[in-house]
Motif scaffolding. Structure first.
Motif, PDB file in Angstrom:
ATOM      1  N   GLY A  59      -5.857  46.027 -43.118  1.00 11.57           N
ATOM      2  CA  GLY A  59      -4.696  46.799 -42.679  1.00 11.57           C
ATOM      3  C   GLY A  59      -3.492  46.607 -43.579  1.00 11.57           C
ATOM      4  N   VAL A  60      -3.255  45.364 -43.992  1.00 11.66           N
ATOM      5  CA  VAL A  60      -2.126  45.107 -44.893  1.00 11.66           C
ATOM      6  C   VAL A  60      -2.366  45.775 -46.242  1.00 11.66           C
ATOM      7  CG1 VAL A  60      -0.824  43.328 -46.106  1.00 11.66           C
ATOM      8  CG2 VAL A  60      -1.526  42.954 -43.747  1.00 11.66           C
ATOM      9  N   GLY A  61      -3.602  45.667 -46.752  1.00 12.74           N
ATOM     10  CA  GLY A  61      -3.922  46.326 -48.017  1.00 12.74           C
ATOM     11  C   GLY A  61      -3.699  47.825 -47.940  1.00 12.74           C
ATOM     12  N   GLY A  62      -4.129  48.447 -46.849  1.00 14.16           N
ATOM     13  CA  GLY A  62      -3.929  49.883 -46.677  1.00 14.16           C
ATOM     14  C   GLY A  62      -2.456  50.254 -46.574  1.00 14.16           C
ATOM     15  N   THR A  63      -1.671  49.413 -45.901  1.00 10.43           N
ATOM     16  CA  THR A  63      -0.236  49.675 -45.768  1.00 10.43           C
ATOM     17  C   THR A  63       0.457  49.646 -47.131  1.00 10.43           C
ATOM     18  OG1 THR A  63      -0.201  48.705 -43.547  1.00 10.43           O
ATOM     19  CG2 THR A  63       1.905  48.879 -44.703  1.00 10.43           C
ATOM     20  N   LEU A  64       0.108  48.652 -47.943  1.00 16.04           N
ATOM     21  CA  LEU A  64       0.723  48.537 -49.266  1.00 16.04           C
ATOM     22  C   LEU A  64       0.315  49.709 -50.157  1.00 16.04           C
ATOM     23  CD1 LEU A  64       0.317  44.693 -49.857  1.00 16.04           C
ATOM     24  CD2 LEU A  64       2.350  45.938 -49.088  1.00 16.04           C
ATOM     25  N   LEU A  65      -0.951  50.098 -50.105  1.00 12.28           N
ATOM     26  CA  LEU A  65      -1.396  51.253 -50.901  1.00 12.28           C
ATOM     27  C   LEU A  65      -0.765  52.543 -50.399  1.00 12.28           C
ATOM     28  CD1 LEU A  65      -5.168  50.430 -51.442  1.00 12.28           C
ATOM     29  CD2 LEU A  65      -3.400  50.568 -53.189  1.00 12.28           C
ATOM     30  N   GLY A  66      -0.549  52.637 -49.088  1.00 11.12           N
ATOM     31  CA  GLY A  66       0.108  53.816 -48.531  1.00 11.12           C
ATOM     32  C   GLY A  66       1.533  53.963 -49.030  1.00 11.12           C
ATOM     33  N   ASN A  67       2.192  52.838 -49.312  1.00  5.83           N
ATOM     34  CA  ASN A  67       3.537  52.910 -49.876  1.00  5.83           C
ATOM     35  C   ASN A  67       3.518  53.405 -51.311  1.00  5.83           C
ATOM     36  OD1 ASN A  67       5.956  51.651 -48.237  1.00  5.83           O
ATOM     37  ND2 ASN A  67       4.133  50.516 -47.634  1.00  5.83           N
ATOM     38  N   ILE A  68       2.397  53.192 -52.007  1.00  4.66           N
ATOM     39  CA  ILE A  68       2.317  53.588 -53.413  1.00  4.66           C
ATOM     40  C   ILE A  68       1.960  55.068 -53.553  1.00  4.66           C
ATOM     41  CG2 ILE A  68       1.015  53.250 -55.550  1.00  4.66           C
ATOM     42  CD1 ILE A  68       0.735  50.305 -54.777  1.00  4.66           C
ATOM     43  N   ASN A  69       0.912  55.498 -52.860  1.00  7.17           N
ATOM     44  CA  ASN A  69       0.367  56.844 -53.077  1.00  7.17           C
ATOM     45  C   ASN A  69       0.471  57.765 -51.877  1.00  7.17           C
ATOM     46  OD1 ASN A  69      -0.551  56.156 -55.706  1.00  7.17           O
ATOM     47  ND2 ASN A  69      -2.330  55.133 -54.823  1.00  7.17           N
ATOM     48  N   GLY A  70       1.066  57.323 -50.782  1.00  2.00           N
ATOM     49  CA  GLY A  70       1.008  58.105 -49.561  1.00  2.00           C
ATOM     50  C   GLY A  70      -0.271  57.786 -48.796  1.00  2.00           C
ATOM     51  N   LEU A  71      -0.343  58.243 -47.577  1.00  5.82           N
ATOM     52  CA  LEU A  71      -1.453  57.854 -46.707  1.00  5.82           C
ATOM     53  C   LEU A  71      -2.150  59.091 -46.162  1.00  5.82           C
ATOM     54  CD1 LEU A  71      -2.799  55.371 -45.430  1.00  5.82           C
ATOM     55  CD2 LEU A  71      -1.173  55.541 -43.549  1.00  5.82           C
ATOM     56  N   ASN A  72      -3.454  59.164 -46.394  1.00  5.03           N
ATOM     57  CA  ASN A  72      -4.286  60.190 -45.782  1.00  5.03           C
ATOM     58  C   ASN A  72      -5.700  59.641 -45.614  1.00  5.03           C
ATOM     59  OD1 ASN A  72      -5.659  60.531 -48.296  1.00  5.03           O
ATOM     60  ND2 ASN A  72      -4.054  61.946 -48.957  1.00  5.03           N
ATOM     61  N   ILE A  73      -6.590  60.477 -45.136  1.00  9.05           N
ATOM     62  CA  ILE A  73      -7.929  60.024 -44.787  1.00  9.05           C
ATOM     63  C   ILE A  73      -8.694  59.513 -46.002  1.00  9.05           C
ATOM     64  CG2 ILE A  73      -9.158  62.199 -45.095  1.00  9.05           C
ATOM     65  CD1 ILE A  73      -9.459  59.920 -42.011  1.00  9.05           C
ATOM     66  N   SER A  74      -8.313  59.961 -47.201  1.00  7.97           N
ATOM     67  CA  SER A  74      -9.038  59.552 -48.403  1.00  7.97           C
ATOM     68  C   SER A  74      -8.807  58.089 -48.756  1.00  7.97           C
ATOM     69  CB  SER A  74      -8.629  60.430 -49.597  1.00  7.97           C
ATOM     70  OG  SER A  74      -7.275  60.223 -49.929  1.00  7.97           O
ATOM     71  N   VAL A  75      -7.782  57.456 -48.165  1.00  5.81           N
ATOM     72  CA  VAL A  75      -7.561  56.033 -48.416  1.00  5.81           C
ATOM     73  C   VAL A  75      -8.760  55.216 -47.931  1.00  5.81           C
ATOM     74  CG1 VAL A  75      -6.062  54.062 -47.844  1.00  5.81           C
ATOM     75  CG2 VAL A  75      -5.060  56.278 -48.371  1.00  5.81           C
ATOM     76  N   GLY A  76      -9.525  55.771 -46.988  1.00  2.00           N
ATOM     77  CA  GLY A  76     -10.729  55.085 -46.530  1.00  2.00           C
ATOM     78  C   GLY A  76     -11.734  54.853 -47.642  1.00  2.00           C
ATOM     79  N   TYR A  77     -11.618  55.642 -48.715  1.00  2.00           N
ATOM     80  CA  TYR A  77     -12.495  55.444 -49.873  1.00  2.00           C
ATOM     81  C   TYR A  77     -12.267  54.081 -50.508  1.00  2.00           C
ATOM     82  CZ  TYR A  77     -14.160  56.090 -54.700  1.00  2.00           C
ATOM     83  OH  TYR A  77     -14.775  55.929 -55.910  1.00  2.00           O
ATOM     84  N   LEU A  78     -11.116  53.491 -50.224  1.00  2.00           N
ATOM     85  CA  LEU A  78     -10.806  52.178 -50.779  1.00  2.00           C
ATOM     86  C   LEU A  78     -11.862  51.152 -50.409  1.00  2.00           C
ATOM     87  CD1 LEU A  78      -8.795  50.126 -52.069  1.00  2.00           C
ATOM     88  CD2 LEU A  78      -7.832  49.863 -49.780  1.00  2.00           C
ATOM     89  N   GLY A  79     -12.427  51.282 -49.207  1.00  2.00           N
ATOM     90  CA  GLY A  79     -13.430  50.318 -48.779  1.00  2.00           C
ATOM     91  C   GLY A  79     -14.599  50.235 -49.733  1.00  2.00           C
ATOM     92  N   LEU A  80     -15.051  51.393 -50.234  1.00  2.00           N
ATOM     93  CA  LEU A  80     -16.152  51.393 -51.208  1.00  2.00           C
ATOM     94  C   LEU A  80     -15.658  51.058 -52.606  1.00  2.00           C
ATOM     95  CD1 LEU A  80     -18.330  54.455 -50.140  1.00  2.00           C
ATOM     96  CD2 LEU A  80     -18.824  52.032 -49.844  1.00  2.00           C
ATOM     97  N   LEU A  81     -14.425  51.443 -52.928  1.00  2.00           N
ATOM     98  CA  LEU A  81     -13.890  51.158 -54.256  1.00  2.00           C
ATOM     99  C   LEU A  81     -13.749  49.662 -54.482  1.00  2.00           C
ATOM    100  CD1 LEU A  81     -12.725  52.356 -56.862  1.00  2.00           C
ATOM    101  CD2 LEU A  81     -10.478  52.345 -55.761  1.00  2.00           C
ATOM    102  N   VAL A  82     -13.504  48.910 -53.412  1.00  2.00           N
ATOM    103  CA  VAL A  82     -13.344  47.466 -53.525  1.00  2.00           C
ATOM    104  C   VAL A  82     -14.691  46.757 -53.666  1.00  2.00           C
ATOM    105  CG1 VAL A  82     -12.554  45.427 -52.230  1.00  2.00           C
ATOM    106  CG2 VAL A  82     -11.124  47.454 -52.350  1.00  2.00           C
TER     107      VAL A  82
END
Length: 294
Positions: free
Chosen positions: A201-224
């Protein structure tokens, strides 16, 4: 040289956030031997919770703290409701349940928050970049990196110096021995999911501050995932090093290869690197090597 240094610096900072999410992967695998394929959606939920409270006028740090508390509760509930009965079942069964959780969480996010891109407004971090010599660094990258490193230090200290953290390590090393010493495997698994939910959740919050937040941020789970594989699936230091390495690789791919191979090569490069790396180090840099004798 300026482009090189800018790309390297930004890659390290983004990689620190990747390392935070990678920690969630490692925790669950270290304790239960299961790859949690719902990590991306856990990242989404934590980020949207922070955004919701921040949009209500709650200060960002307080919104982040509330997100951590809610993530802790959701992690325990997820383990108790969906996974507790699967202790002792084949690993593939549990992995398939995490696939189902991935779709379930994604559906919940789309139902509650929709699919449009949302941003933290007003911006949490100043928009004016900092100048360090010839480099201009966005403050959102810098402060997000600092926050990720602080949380990584907190989590690593938790595992090394607290009774709960030592119990989790003992269960990961030898579950039967830990049980014989009175360690509750159910408690350990629930705590691992809770901390993984918080880190994601913290990782997603920080990334949301950088690029904005939408459903595609869920791709981060596989990118990691390449970061986790690089460091070793059961290594906490490996998650940190792997996350930073993948952040650097992704940024360099975008800076130097996108002009020759347009079409999102920076999103593919970590997986290509992972496939090649596995040919030479199947267990990662610090992963446990399993030797079976017949």
């Amino acid at each position: 040289m300026e482009l090189f240094l800018m790309t390297l610096t930004t890659g390290v900072m983004v990689g620190g956030i990747y390392a935070l999410v990678a920690l969630g992967w490692v925790l669950i695998y270290k304790c239960s031997g299961v790859l949690n394929l719902a990590m991306g959606e856990m990242t989404l939920i934590g980020a949207y919770v922070s955004l919701s409270f921040y949009s209500m006028g709650v200060p960002f740090l307080l919104a982040l703290l509330i997100s951590l508390i809610i993530g802790f509760v959701l992690g325990i509930l997820t383990e108790r409701i969906f996974l507790d009965r699967l202790i002792g079942e084949p690993v593939l069964t549990v992995i398939m349940v995490t696939v189902g959780l991935s779709f379930f969480f994604k559906g919940c996010v789309e139902l509650i928050w929709g699919t449009d891109t949302r941003v933290f407004s007003p911006p949490v971090f100043p928009l004016e970049p900092l100048r360090l010599g010839p480099l201009y660094i966005g403050q959102v990258y810098l402060w997000s990196f600092i926050a990720a490193i602080i949380l990584l230090i907190v989590f690593v200290s938790f595992f090394k110096y607290t009774r709960w953290g030592l119990a989790m390590q003992a269960t990961a090393d030898d579950e039967m021995a830990a049980l014989s010493l009175g360690v509750s495997a159910r408690f350990v698994y629930a705590t691992a999911w809770a901390i993984a939910f918080m880190a994601a959740g913290v990782g997603g919050t920080l990334l949301g501050n950088i690029n904005g937040l939408n459903i595609s941020v869920g791709y981060l789970g596989l990118l990691v995932l390449p970061a986790v594989v690089l460091g070793g699936l059961n290594s906490v230091p490996g998650a940190i090093v792997g996350g930073i390495a993948i952040g650097i690789l992704q940024n360099f791919s975008g800076a130097y290869l996108d002009q020759f191979v347009p079409g999102g090569v920076k999103e593919i490069a970590p997986f290509v690197f992972m496939a090649v790396f596995l040919l030479f180090k199947p267990y990662g840099i610090w992963g446990w090597e399993r030797i079976e004798r017949v």
